[in-house]
Design a protein around this motif. Structure first.
Motif, PDB file in Angstrom:
ATOM      1  N   HIS A 222       0.835  -1.205   0.000  1.00 45.03           N
ATOM      2  CA  HIS A 222       0.000   0.000   0.000  1.00 45.03           C
ATOM      3  C   HIS A 222       0.863   1.245   0.000  1.00 45.03           C
ATOM      4  O   HIS A 222       2.073   1.206   0.240  1.00 45.03           O
ATOM      5  N   VAL A 223       0.197   2.361  -0.281  1.00 48.16           N
ATOM      6  CA  VAL A 223       0.767   3.690  -0.127  1.00 48.16           C
ATOM      7  C   VAL A 223      -0.092   4.384   0.923  1.00 48.16           C
ATOM      8  O   VAL A 223      -1.308   4.163   0.972  1.00 48.16           O
ATOM      9  N   ALA A 224       0.546   5.191   1.774  1.00 50.15           N
ATOM     10  CA  ALA A 224      -0.193   5.772   2.900  1.00 50.15           C
ATOM     11  C   ALA A 224      -0.103   7.289   2.902  1.00 50.15           C
ATOM     12  O   ALA A 224       0.977   7.865   2.763  1.00 50.15           O
ATOM     13  N   PHE A 225      -1.256   7.912   3.081  1.00 49.38           N
ATOM     14  CA  PHE A 225      -1.349   9.358   3.230  1.00 49.38           C
ATOM     15  C   PHE A 225      -1.791   9.688   4.651  1.00 49.38           C
ATOM     16  O   PHE A 225      -2.583   8.947   5.239  1.00 49.38           O
ATOM     17  N   ALA A 226      -1.291  10.806   5.163  1.00 49.00           N
ATOM     18  CA  ALA A 226      -1.598  11.186   6.546  1.00 49.00           C
ATOM     19  C   ALA A 226      -2.658  12.278   6.606  1.00 49.00           C
ATOM     20  O   ALA A 226      -2.719  13.167   5.749  1.00 49.00           O
ATOM     21  N   THR A 227      -3.481  12.203   7.629  1.00 51.03           N
ATOM     22  CA  THR A 227      -4.384  13.305   7.988  1.00 51.03           C
ATOM     23  C   THR A 227      -3.856  13.934   9.280  1.00 51.03           C
ATOM     24  O   THR A 227      -2.958  13.398   9.922  1.00 51.03           O
ATOM     25  N   HIS A 228      -4.452  15.056   9.667  1.00 46.64           N
ATOM     26  CA  HIS A 228      -4.065  15.667  10.944  1.00 46.64           C
ATOM     27  C   HIS A 228      -4.615  14.878  12.128  1.00 46.64           C
ATOM     28  O   HIS A 228      -3.925  14.678  13.117  1.00 46.64           O
ATOM     29  N   TYR A 265      -7.696   1.241   5.712  1.00 49.71           N
ATOM     30  CA  TYR A 265      -7.219   0.733   4.417  1.00 49.71           C
ATOM     31  C   TYR A 265      -8.344   0.752   3.402  1.00 49.71           C
ATOM     32  O   TYR A 265      -9.431   0.202   3.653  1.00 49.71           O
ATOM     33  N   LEU A 266      -8.054   1.350   2.269  1.00 54.26           N
ATOM     34  CA  LEU A 266      -9.000   1.421   1.152  1.00 54.26           C
ATOM     35  C   LEU A 266      -8.407   0.670  -0.039  1.00 54.26           C
ATOM     36  O   LEU A 266      -7.207   0.408  -0.087  1.00 54.26           O
ATOM     37  N   HIS A 272      -5.464  -1.259  -6.042  1.00 60.13           N
ATOM     38  CA  HIS A 272      -4.306  -0.769  -5.283  1.00 60.13           C
ATOM     39  C   HIS A 272      -4.781  -0.381  -3.887  1.00 60.13           C
ATOM     40  O   HIS A 272      -5.824   0.263  -3.734  1.00 60.13           O
ATOM     41  N   ARG A 273      -3.973  -0.741  -2.904  1.00 56.21           N
ATOM     42  CA  ARG A 273      -4.371  -0.459  -1.521  1.00 56.21           C
ATOM     43  C   ARG A 273      -3.808   0.892  -1.070  1.00 56.21           C
ATOM     44  O   ARG A 273      -2.639   1.197  -1.319  1.00 56.21           O
ATOM     45  N   TYR A 313      -3.688  -9.683   3.917  1.00 52.71           N
ATOM     46  CA  TYR A 313      -2.452 -10.462   3.854  1.00 52.71           C
ATOM     47  C   TYR A 313      -2.177 -11.006   2.452  1.00 52.71           C
ATOM     48  O   TYR A 313      -1.029 -11.162   2.055  1.00 52.71           O
ATOM     49  N   THR A 314      -3.234 -11.360   1.759  1.00 55.16           N
ATOM     50  CA  THR A 314      -3.018 -12.169   0.549  1.00 55.16           C
ATOM     51  C   THR A 314      -3.013 -11.358  -0.742  1.00 55.16           C
ATOM     52  O   THR A 314      -2.588 -11.872  -1.770  1.00 55.16           O
ATOM     53  N   GLN A 315      -3.518 -10.127  -0.695  1.00 51.65           N
ATOM     54  CA  GLN A 315      -3.617  -9.379  -1.942  1.00 51.65           C
ATOM     55  C   GLN A 315      -2.620  -8.219  -1.970  1.00 51.65           C
ATOM     56  O   GLN A 315      -2.473  -7.486  -0.996  1.00 51.65           O
ATOM     57  N   ALA A 316      -1.980  -8.063  -3.105  1.00 52.31           N
ATOM     58  CA  ALA A 316      -1.062  -6.948  -3.324  1.00 52.31           C
ATOM     59  C   ALA A 316      -1.040  -6.712  -4.822  1.00 52.31           C
ATOM     60  O   ALA A 316      -1.514  -7.546  -5.597  1.00 52.31           O
ATOM     61  N   THR A 317      -0.504  -5.588  -5.250  1.00 57.20           N
ATOM     62  CA  THR A 317      -0.525  -5.291  -6.684  1.00 57.20           C
ATOM     63  C   THR A 317       0.895  -5.304  -7.226  1.00 57.20           C
ATOM     64  O   THR A 317       1.862  -5.053  -6.496  1.00 57.20           O
ATOM     65  N   PRO A 318       1.029  -5.636  -8.513  1.00 55.23           N
ATOM     66  CA  PRO A 318       2.361  -5.850  -9.094  1.00 55.23           C
ATOM     67  C   PRO A 318       3.194  -4.578  -9.176  1.00 55.23           C
ATOM     68  O   PRO A 318       2.672  -3.466  -9.094  1.00 55.23           O
TER      69      PRO A 318
END
Lengths: 372, 372, 372, 372
Positions: A222-228, A265-266, A272-273, A313-318
């Motif tokens: 995943h990629v993560a974005f932050a909120t306040h 998590y979205l 894409h997570r 756990y089981t899903q991810a993107t290439p």
């Protein structure tokens, strides 16, 4: 909290003699999407990222506190995949250092003085020894930092790119390589036999710029974005509910054990997570205590004990190689976190003490049956 | 939002000729617990309810905004059960009205001028036609309203008793009876065949003073306390995590579809369910729009689409008759919400349109297998 | 917290023999503005109220939880003034009761079966004995309750009309009259001599549907809208700052002593005062404890002791009579809260014990000099 | 947002040839207090800092996310004053570097291998060319990081030492010196004539580790602790109100323009100023944009335009030299921010455009009269 050193890998990547670049931080993700309109609508209209620029087949977006050109570059392509995990380095010379570092490792390396992405200048892209496409750049176009532009912030305003998370089969090997690149471990998950299930590594003084999650890889977890604040994350859930897009929610919201952050998590239109994340802690001292979590501590992934959904756990993107082709996966040979956290009875509930009673209201959760 | 009238029951409770009492609000729960020390520690030390008074075998607790003696009375007894759902009425004469109302229905009725509980005066207790022990009182000792005592409020301060939730097999029959008692429906869950799965009813102008949940009853589904804000609820989760009591969390936190409130469900040391709840809406106008949710709308119970854990549907705690004996359960004959929201494939994910695609990350959730 | 009864007025309004209408709640404010475009932009675009309908010279707006046509009606006119404080009554017959009640008092009364406002039916308007224009109605068009429409909620979403606040010279006289109308006092401000400076009165079970503030009246002190949480109010401040409209902020944000609510006061383009308000407490029991605050308690108006800006005491906007003419003001003869809370040294800081030391960092606050 | 370079000082501190130490972050304040019991009660009981250790005449406290021994050291002494602004450096050798750096400047320097404070090892203290007592250390005792110990967090939990703020007469001179020490400016306040009123400088990638405020110095303006969210800061205000200690609140809460953080200023029992602070932004890139605010922008100090109380400008507490004697103040010769932001009419309201109308509700604010 205890700390256990991660064992040395059996088959390490050689340590280059060349010094690593001075990496400032994770900076942007170059993400290939199969339907730019759908993905752009998700990231810009639903999540509210700011569009810095767009062109045929691409759109560049940023968070509200950002002053560099973008934190996410969407490009339309034939498959959903990550084209580059891009890191900013301290100086133009650090791009040279990155190039030399990876050339010494005989990795695929491509240097482009004109850059690989809109708004970004001289950069090098490599396929690292773990199979991941990394970019290092310093030169970048400055744009307006919209931190004060509250008239443009929605209830779930994303203010910062926080981190990446990569799936890789051999976590100790990946950690050792990332340490050679100058990253430092802040937390990890192990079992008493020393198996390492995941590790968090940082350059900027947060819990991570990237994490390494054990599994078939290389892949984007995943990629993560932050909120306040936490209510901003809840507002994103509410917005998805109102838009009847609650299916985008995969896991959470909740409190992580690892990192102590609040999370959600979205899944984007391509699967894409994306994590929305807030409130970890300062890690910038060289002797910052590393926290090792037991894989059987059922508060490690969710501090409130809520179970992790199996897909997480089981899903991810290439990921793509430098030629734009998806990289083949290598299976994990160490134990799987998902499997070791399922009891003999088929329930995912786990704890170190097998004799501890499990409450009846936990017994119905996440029996996995035959579907895996 | 649409509204569908709840069908008239096939076998209604007769409507008394006597006028019902003027009920102000749900006021306190008289809860029998098997280990007073354990329960007192949970409600006072973990949840932070204020101890108004205690004596041999009992403790009376209240919320921070309350000015009547207590909102929760814990009494030690041989089984975990509810001894009374207590409602405050507008005047002393309304206690007389309550007595007459239930006597006309030939229910078990007991009037005690000295009251049934510490701090509470003249009251009547009945076992209503649905089998539930109800108390009606007006006279009550005033205590300090601690709304301003922020030095005593923890991060998860509970400020109000919000509602009860009762499990009963025949929801339309129970609704009709509660309407005779002067309650008004604010929301409900139905299917297109007219089966009613649950209904929410109010006296004070919130979404409910009590809800009726279809299932084997009479039983207590839960008692709910309100916080001011959502972060207070998250703080309760964090506190439970820190105390290594995360097993107390059964479901949530999340946003309800029904009521629009933010919620968390806990289980106390006896398994009694406690909801922490905040931010529903004003319902005090006589023509307040009733909201009917489709049982196949997977955002009805959690607006973010997170699945309901099976125990939440299947587990409830007994109620006592006026002699202190647990009341035998009557099974529900209408369809079960749990069962109708499980697809043919064994997953709990549900939606009205069977053809709508289910995302892969939802497919691993809550396969129920053989354990029910 | 102590409670002191408000003294009987020297010159009371006679109590009608006719029963008062059963008032449900404050429902909408009919506000005359001098520049509809400017006011509409403020209420709809800046504050985010929802436009239900608009026409030549008027716009009707509502809050997100509302299901009746509007909570604010803006109408363009020659002067900035309040045309009506409108209350909803329980039944159509209560409109008749309201008409009879005020006719017995020989007040100006106008009944219009077709209503006075878009979306509102049969209603009566009166100029009450205190000089205020009041409307009572039951029939009203239902509109969609947007409580769940989080995709339309901004960070500072206004979810409910909470209350009005009226300036009137003789508070005990006004209180006695409002009690005849069926309102109940929840809190007040007095001094030890029994002077009453302000009182809060309710129908719905919150701290107030209207408050009576001592001063030259009749005048509108403010209208108040509620948010769910405190951060929503802070977001409104941030938005005004980003829009470079911070001058609209008159006072706050802060915590009230009276009501225990979190507050912010704004001034609209005509100078009408608007409060944003959240989190008071339930007051619906008939014996709800009344809280009397000492006028010299410097936490009464702001629980954190922050001083009240003088304009908040001295400025209010006119009300109109039934013919649309501004009503002349009657000066207050009782002591002024502003004046009694200024010490001999010209500072507004006040406390009952004159000998208590005042910290040096409070001494520079709000010296009023000659400008009053 | 624009950026204007700070002019070179007329009378610069010479730049040492010795390299500066690699400073990680502001680490703790060594604060002399006149009544340890009173100060300890304020910091530990009211603000909830964690007591790491205490002894005769001293107590060491830390924030919840901290892993080094303390962030605040209270020591009883004859006057209220700051004994040291302590910074942690990257390595033991950086203590040597700090010693050499200041010895070259002929400053008073004291090296103690055993440290100056409980839990802290080898350190050097200096009186820097601006008159401030600075400490640099690396060796420090690790203690438990209580970030996850939510059972110990109150509603206003302080999680991090954020920054110091120092009063110094000549800001450009101080900035140039701090830049030589390796600090970088992130924001400042200037006027169009180039007068610099204040500057913010960082080592860790937040807006500051220390700020330089123009005024009679050297003096401590404040020390700042961070919370996770804004509601935590509001909870501190509520707690002070409930404890009837609202006089401790000097200014705020509010949103800063500079730093974009949410703030509150308190005064401790000795009058030392403490800020509670949350949510500034990442500044770690070398080309992080500097933000220059106009001194006449009335949103610079409070983004909502609320006026700054005069004491905030005029009051500060002394610093001690290495012998423990208060350092004499040097007056500021540049314009005073307080004075230039007061109009000719005596009001503190300020804006660049003198012709802009000032709303009537701002005119009563902060007329300063004769007391300055």
């Amino acid at each position: 909290m205890s700390s256990h050193p991660i064992p040395a890998p059996a088959d390490p990547v050689p340590t280059p003699g060349a010094p690593p670049p001075d990496v400032l931080r994770c900076a942007y993700l170059d993400l290939q999407v199969t339907d730019l309109a759908a993905s752009g609508a998700f990231y810009a209209d639903v999540l509210g990222l700011v569009v810095t620029a767009e062109g045929p087949g691409w759109v560049a977006l940023r968070t509200f506190d950002e002053f560099i050109h973008h934190n996410l570059l969407l490009r339309e392509g034939p498959v959903a995949a990550t084209a580059a995990f891009a890191f900013r380095v301290r100086s133009p010379e650090d791009v040279d250092r990155a190039e030399a570092f990876y050339r010494e490792l005989d990795c695929p390396v491509e240097r482009r003085r004109e850059g690989f992405a809109p708004g970004v200048g001289d950069a090098v892209r490599v396929q690292d020894p773990l199979g991941f496409p990394y970019e290092f750049f310093h030169a970048v176009e400055h744009v307006e930092r919209l931190a004060w532009a509250y008239d443009r912030h929605g209830p779930g305003a994303l203010v910062r790119l926080d981190h990446f998370n990569q799936v890789t089969p051999d976590v100790p090997r990946a950690v050792a390589f990332m340490e050679d690149l100058g990253f430092r471990v802040t937390e990890d998950i192990q079992d008493t036999a020393g198996t390492v299930y995941a590790a968090w590594l940082r350059r900027k003084p947060t819990v991570h710029d990237t994490a390494l999650t054990g599994g078939a890889g290389p892949a984007l977890h995943h990629v993560a974005f932050a909120t306040h604040e936490k209510h901003n994350i809840l507002a994103i859930c509410d917005r998805l509910g109102a838009l009847r897009q609650s299916d985008r929610i995969e896991r959470g919201p909740g409190r992580h054990g690892v990192s102590n952050a609040f999370y959600l998590y979205l899944r984007d239109p391509d699967g894409h997570r994306v994590e929305i994340y807030t409130q970890d802690y300062y890690t910038g001292d060289p002797d910052n205590p590393v926290v090792t979590w037991d894989v059987h501590d059922n508060q490690r992934r969710d501090f409130w004990g809520n179970p992790v959904v199996p897909s997480w756990y089981t899903q991810a993107t290439p990921v793509l190689d430098l030629g734009g082709r998806p990289v083949a996966l290598t299976q994990r040979r160490d134990d799987s976190e998902l499997e070791v956290t399922i009891g003999a009875d088929g329930f995912s509930y786990t704890r170190p003490d097998e004799d501890a009673p499990m409450p009846s209201w936990k017994q119905g959760e996440y029996k996995l049956g035959h579907q895996l």
